[in-house]
Design a protein around this motif. Structure first.
Motif, PDB file in Angstrom:
ATOM      1  N   PRO A  68       0.784  -1.404   0.029  1.00 54.11           N
ATOM      2  CA  PRO A  68       0.207  -0.072  -0.085  1.00 54.11           C
ATOM      3  C   PRO A  68       0.860   1.314   0.026  1.00 54.11           C
ATOM      4  O   PRO A  68       1.984   1.210   0.393  1.00 54.11           O
ATOM      5  CB  PRO A  68      -0.752  -0.134   1.202  1.00 54.11           C
ATOM      6  CG  PRO A  68       0.144  -0.845   2.118  1.00 54.11           C
ATOM      7  CD  PRO A  68       0.689  -2.024   1.392  1.00 54.11           C
ATOM      8  N   TRP A  69       0.276   2.420  -0.557  1.00 56.51           N
ATOM      9  CA  TRP A  69       1.074   3.691  -0.422  1.00 56.51           C
ATOM     10  C   TRP A  69       0.649   4.073   0.837  1.00 56.51           C
ATOM     11  O   TRP A  69      -0.517   4.227   1.299  1.00 56.51           O
ATOM     12  CB  TRP A  69       0.428   4.698  -1.759  1.00 56.51           C
ATOM     13  CG  TRP A  69       1.070   5.912  -1.186  1.00 56.51           C
ATOM     14  CD1 TRP A  69       0.469   6.968  -0.586  1.00 56.51           C
ATOM     15  CD2 TRP A  69       2.352   6.409  -1.916  1.00 56.51           C
ATOM     16  NE1 TRP A  69       1.372   8.022  -0.570  1.00 56.51           N
ATOM     17  CE2 TRP A  69       2.538   7.967  -1.427  1.00 56.51           C
ATOM     18  CE3 TRP A  69       3.265   5.644  -2.378  1.00 56.51           C
ATOM     19  CZ2 TRP A  69       3.561   8.379  -1.760  1.00 56.51           C
ATOM     20  CZ3 TRP A  69       4.551   6.376  -2.800  1.00 56.51           C
ATOM     21  CH2 TRP A  69       4.754   7.579  -2.473  1.00 56.51           C
ATOM     22  N   VAL A  70       1.599   4.531   1.784  1.00 54.78           N
ATOM     23  CA  VAL A  70       1.357   5.170   3.119  1.00 54.78           C
ATOM     24  C   VAL A  70       2.004   6.379   2.995  1.00 54.78           C
ATOM     25  O   VAL A  70       3.071   6.577   3.379  1.00 54.78           O
ATOM     26  CB  VAL A  70       2.123   4.354   4.224  1.00 54.78           C
ATOM     27  CG1 VAL A  70       1.647   4.563   5.457  1.00 54.78           C
ATOM     28  CG2 VAL A  70       1.577   2.709   4.023  1.00 54.78           C
ATOM     29  N   PRO A  71       1.181   7.343   3.301  1.00 56.52           N
ATOM     30  CA  PRO A  71       1.662   8.824   3.429  1.00 56.52           C
ATOM     31  C   PRO A  71       2.334   8.944   4.723  1.00 56.52           C
ATOM     32  O   PRO A  71       2.029   8.409   5.624  1.00 56.52           O
ATOM     33  CB  PRO A  71       0.380   9.585   3.480  1.00 56.52           C
ATOM     34  CG  PRO A  71      -0.734   8.842   2.671  1.00 56.52           C
ATOM     35  CD  PRO A  71      -0.331   7.319   3.172  1.00 56.52           C
ATOM     36  N   ARG A  72       3.632   9.545   4.859  1.00 53.29           N
ATOM     37  CA  ARG A  72       4.387   9.715   6.004  1.00 53.29           C
ATOM     38  C   ARG A  72       3.925  10.782   6.752  1.00 53.29           C
ATOM     39  O   ARG A  72       3.623  12.114   6.391  1.00 53.29           O
ATOM     40  CB  ARG A  72       6.164   9.904   5.643  1.00 53.29           C
ATOM     41  CG  ARG A  72       6.851   9.832   6.753  1.00 53.29           C
ATOM     42  CD  ARG A  72       8.259  10.262   6.371  1.00 53.29           C
ATOM     43  NE  ARG A  72       9.010   9.998   7.229  1.00 53.29           N
ATOM     44  CZ  ARG A  72       9.495  10.726   8.090  1.00 53.29           C
ATOM     45  NH1 ARG A  72       9.148  11.902   8.111  1.00 53.29           N
ATOM     46  NH2 ARG A  72      10.688  10.380   9.142  1.00 53.29           N
ATOM     47  N   THR A  73       3.484  10.456   8.078  1.00 53.41           N
ATOM     48  CA  THR A  73       3.288  11.530   8.761  1.00 53.41           C
ATOM     49  C   THR A  73       3.800  11.552  10.235  1.00 53.41           C
ATOM     50  O   THR A  73       3.502  12.108  11.176  1.00 53.41           O
ATOM     51  CB  THR A  73       1.486  11.201   9.359  1.00 53.41           C
ATOM     52  OG1 THR A  73       1.593   9.844   9.700  1.00 53.41           O
ATOM     53  CG2 THR A  73       0.713  11.200   8.214  1.00 53.41           C
ATOM     54  N   ALA A  74       5.190  11.040  10.244  1.00 55.96           N
ATOM     55  CA  ALA A  74       6.273  11.017  11.446  1.00 55.96           C
ATOM     56  C   ALA A  74       6.417  12.502  11.647  1.00 55.96           C
ATOM     57  O   ALA A  74       6.443  13.261  10.738  1.00 55.96           O
ATOM     58  CB  ALA A  74       7.159  10.381  11.172  1.00 55.96           C
ATOM     59  N   GLY A  75       6.653  12.879  12.892  1.00 57.91           N
ATOM     60  CA  GLY A  75       7.207  14.176  13.201  1.00 57.91           C
ATOM     61  C   GLY A  75       8.531  14.324  12.717  1.00 57.91           C
ATOM     62  O   GLY A  75       9.252  13.472  12.570  1.00 57.91           O
ATOM     63  N   PRO A  76       9.212  15.653  13.049  1.00 53.14           N
ATOM     64  CA  PRO A  76      10.905  15.696  12.478  1.00 53.14           C
ATOM     65  C   PRO A  76      11.707  15.045  13.702  1.00 53.14           C
ATOM     66  O   PRO A  76      11.563  14.791  14.855  1.00 53.14           O
ATOM     67  CB  PRO A  76      10.615  17.524  12.688  1.00 53.14           C
ATOM     68  CG  PRO A  76       9.796  17.728  13.863  1.00 53.14           C
ATOM     69  CD  PRO A  76       8.624  16.679  13.657  1.00 53.14           C
ATOM     70  N   GLY A  77      12.973  14.759  12.929  1.00 51.10           N
ATOM     71  CA  GLY A  77      14.073  14.473  13.723  1.00 51.10           C
ATOM     72  C   GLY A  77      13.950  12.626  13.751  1.00 51.10           C
ATOM     73  O   GLY A  77      13.102  12.098  13.351  1.00 51.10           O
ATOM     74  N   LEU A  78      15.350  12.382  14.256  1.00 49.50           N
ATOM     75  CA  LEU A  78      15.515  11.077  14.164  1.00 49.50           C
ATOM     76  C   LEU A  78      14.650  10.191  15.007  1.00 49.50           C
ATOM     77  O   LEU A  78      14.229   9.161  14.650  1.00 49.50           O
ATOM     78  CB  LEU A  78      17.005  10.717  14.359  1.00 49.50           C
ATOM     79  CG  LEU A  78      17.448   9.199  14.432  1.00 49.50           C
ATOM     80  CD1 LEU A  78      17.392   8.644  12.966  1.00 49.50           C
ATOM     81  CD2 LEU A  78      18.823   9.259  15.101  1.00 49.50           C
ATOM     82  N   ALA A  79      14.671  10.478  16.475  1.00 47.78           N
ATOM     83  CA  ALA A  79      13.864   9.808  17.188  1.00 47.78           C
ATOM     84  C   ALA A  79      12.446   9.674  16.886  1.00 47.78           C
ATOM     85  O   ALA A  79      11.836   8.635  17.080  1.00 47.78           O
ATOM     86  CB  ALA A  79      13.930  10.464  18.698  1.00 47.78           C
ATOM     87  N   ALA A  80      11.739  10.877  16.452  1.00 47.54           N
ATOM     88  CA  ALA A  80      10.374  10.748  15.937  1.00 47.54           C
ATOM     89  C   ALA A  80       9.904   9.685  14.795  1.00 47.54           C
ATOM     90  O   ALA A  80       9.141   8.798  15.055  1.00 47.54           O
ATOM     91  CB  ALA A  80      10.011  11.961  15.431  1.00 47.54           C
ATOM     92  N   ALA A  81      11.103   9.569  13.898  1.00 49.67           N
ATOM     93  CA  ALA A  81      11.117   8.797  12.586  1.00 49.67           C
ATOM     94  C   ALA A  81      11.050   7.313  13.332  1.00 49.67           C
ATOM     95  O   ALA A  81      10.580   6.160  12.863  1.00 49.67           O
ATOM     96  CB  ALA A  81      12.148   8.988  11.605  1.00 49.67           C
ATOM     97  N   ILE A  82      12.012   7.125  14.299  1.00 53.32           N
ATOM     98  CA  ILE A  82      12.305   5.731  14.768  1.00 53.32           C
ATOM     99  C   ILE A  82      10.968   5.171  15.470  1.00 53.32           C
ATOM    100  O   ILE A  82      10.374   4.092  15.228  1.00 53.32           O
ATOM    101  CB  ILE A  82      13.595   5.611  15.677  1.00 53.32           C
ATOM    102  CG1 ILE A  82      14.869   5.938  14.939  1.00 53.32           C
ATOM    103  CG2 ILE A  82      13.358   4.337  16.592  1.00 53.32           C
ATOM    104  CD1 ILE A  82      15.950   6.005  15.773  1.00 53.32           C
ATOM    105  N   ALA A  83      10.588   5.945  16.247  1.00 52.12           N
ATOM    106  CA  ALA A  83       9.134   5.796  16.951  1.00 52.12           C
ATOM    107  C   ALA A  83       8.212   5.198  15.935  1.00 52.12           C
ATOM    108  O   ALA A  83       7.379   4.555  16.223  1.00 52.12           O
ATOM    109  CB  ALA A  83       8.824   6.911  18.016  1.00 52.12           C
ATOM    110  N   TYR A  84       7.800   6.285  15.024  1.00 51.28           N
ATOM    111  CA  TYR A  84       6.866   6.334  14.056  1.00 51.28           C
ATOM    112  C   TYR A  84       6.931   4.836  13.576  1.00 51.28           C
ATOM    113  O   TYR A  84       5.849   4.302  13.193  1.00 51.28           O
ATOM    114  CB  TYR A  84       6.892   7.289  13.017  1.00 51.28           C
ATOM    115  CG  TYR A  84       5.920   7.294  11.951  1.00 51.28           C
ATOM    116  CD1 TYR A  84       4.813   7.516  12.082  1.00 51.28           C
ATOM    117  CD2 TYR A  84       6.397   6.756  10.665  1.00 51.28           C
ATOM    118  CE1 TYR A  84       3.775   7.611  11.118  1.00 51.28           C
ATOM    119  CE2 TYR A  84       5.397   6.921   9.579  1.00 51.28           C
ATOM    120  CZ  TYR A  84       4.110   7.236   9.813  1.00 51.28           C
ATOM    121  OH  TYR A  84       3.231   7.394   8.824  1.00 51.28           O
ATOM    122  N   GLY A  85       8.065   4.437  13.023  1.00 55.62           N
ATOM    123  CA  GLY A  85       8.365   3.206  12.237  1.00 55.62           C
ATOM    124  C   GLY A  85       8.084   1.870  13.188  1.00 55.62           C
ATOM    125  O   GLY A  85       7.417   0.965  12.780  1.00 55.62           O
TER     126      GLY A  85
END
Length: 392
Positions: A68-85
């Motif tokens: 599926p196409w999943v629009p990225r909605t993570a917050g800024p920064g490395l920690a936010a990206a890791i948590a989002y994933g």
């Protein structure tokens, strides 16, 4: 195995057009007008031939390719990206062997014959990513080789139990130990690096550490990795991925770090971001750098296709390269550089080398990189595995 004769090739590094004979998975001869004598013949029509592309830094376990196409909605920064994933991967069944197979297929038809993929290891998924990637590679039936790195995406110290799972993954045959921003993300560089090097020593593994930290913090971590590599006798067994601090350092500090990297044969990888590693300086000093796709169409980023020739073009463009020699230097990083980092045996275009080859449309390597047309032919271990964008 039937012999393979590639006719009318522009072999990278050789003037004019030539034929190339492959026998028993290796390059048997390079010469004009080689007799077919029962070999399967492929007429390349003057296509450029290079060794198989080596993706030196991938995260194929995270991909949503073919899903599926999943629009990225993570917050800024490395920690936010890791948590989002970590929070959303279960929603999409990641790691997913079908998605991984689809991505590896695209990598294969794009000319990648070897890849090093970091795979997430943490208490949430255990070592499931190891099994998913191995299943996908098996489905590709020898068309691509993928070396794995036990990667603590959510941290080693910040995610209790991860070190034990990395130990399990290494015991299960994963080749390298990963790490991530030992100070900036995991909060204690001394303990983080001690754990990484101890796991490597226990399993006879290599090391590949993500280092996004820039500025003085990144330089300090560089020095700590260099110190341990020297003290523990790990020359030639360590890679630093991303290595943004090298771009931030002043001239004197960068020169000192590059000299240490060269002395200890510490390699680097780049995925062609805005911060571009100084490839010319690294090459002049004898430091090996590889190029990779990083994550492709995943919860981290919607970008990427798995095409390492396209990624090479990105690197050359972002580095401001315009001369043919410089563009070819980027191509060398995406081929011979990655091969050195992965310690591939008999890799190249010489007689006796393994026949991992890619035929590219273009009148010279630079044109082939900049236009990165659909690959005319991909050969793996002497076997034609892809033609014109489709598996064979």
């Amino acid at each position: 195995m039937t012999d393979l004769l590639l006719r009318d090739a522009r072999l990278w590094g050789r003037e004019g057009r030539t034929d190339l004979l492959v026998k028993d998975g290796r390059i048997e001869a390079v010469a004009d007008a080689i007799p077919a004598e029962g070999a399967h013949v492929e007429d390349l029509g003057g296509a450029v031939v290079i060794p198989g592309l080596v993706d030196a830094h991938a995260h194929v376990d995270k991909t949503l390719w073919g899903g599926p196409w999943v629009p990225r909605t993570a917050g800024p920064g490395l920690a936010a990206a890791i948590a989002y994933g970590a929070e959303r991967r279960a929603e999409f069944g990641i790691p997913n062997a079908d998605f991984i197979t689809a991505l590896l297929t695209n990598m294969c038809v794009s000319g990648t014959t070897h890849a090093r993929s970091h795979v997430d290891i943490d208490p949430g998924i255990g070592i499931g990513a190891v099994h998913a990637v191995r299943e996908a590679v098996e489905r590709l039936d020898g068309r691509i080789d993928v070396e794995l790195v036990a990667f603590p995406q959510t941290g080693i110290l910040a995610s209790p139990g991860t070190a034990e799972l990395m130990d399990e993954a290494l015991a299960a045959g994963v080749k390298s130990v990963g790490g991530i921003d030992p100070e900036g993300f995991d909060g204690d560089a001394e303990r983080h690096l001690d754990l990484v090097f101890a796991l490597a020593e226990k399993h006879g593994a290599e090391i590949d550490i993500h280092l996004h930290d820039g500025g003085d913090l990144g330089v300090k971590t560089f020095d700590m990795i260099i110190e341990r590599t020297r003290a523990l006798g790990y020359t030639g067994k360590v890679v630093i991925s991303h290595a943004f601090a090298l771009c931030d350092a002043d001239d004197a500090t960068r020169a000192r770090l590059i000299a240490d990297l060269a002395e200890l044969q510490i390699g680097l990888t780049s995925v062609a971001p805005k911060k571009i590693l100084p490839l010319k300086e690294l090459d002049e000093a004898g430091v090996t750098m590889g190029i990779g796709n990083d994550g492709v169409r995943d919860l981290w980023s919607p970008y990427g296709t798995g095409d390492n020739l396209q990624r090479t073009q990105w690197f050359a463009r972002n580095a401001g390269f315009s001369k043919d020699a410089d563009i070819e230097l980027a191509l060398e990083a995406a081929t011979f550089g990655g091969a050195r980092l992965l310690k591939l045996d008999r890799y190249g275009l010489a007689v006796g080398d393994t026949a991992d080859l890619v035929a590219l449309k273009g009148r010279n390597p630079s044109e082939a990189v900049l236009e990165h047309h659909q690959r005319k032919l991909v050969v793996k271990n002497g076997r034609v595995v892809a033609r014109e964008g489709a598996l064979v």
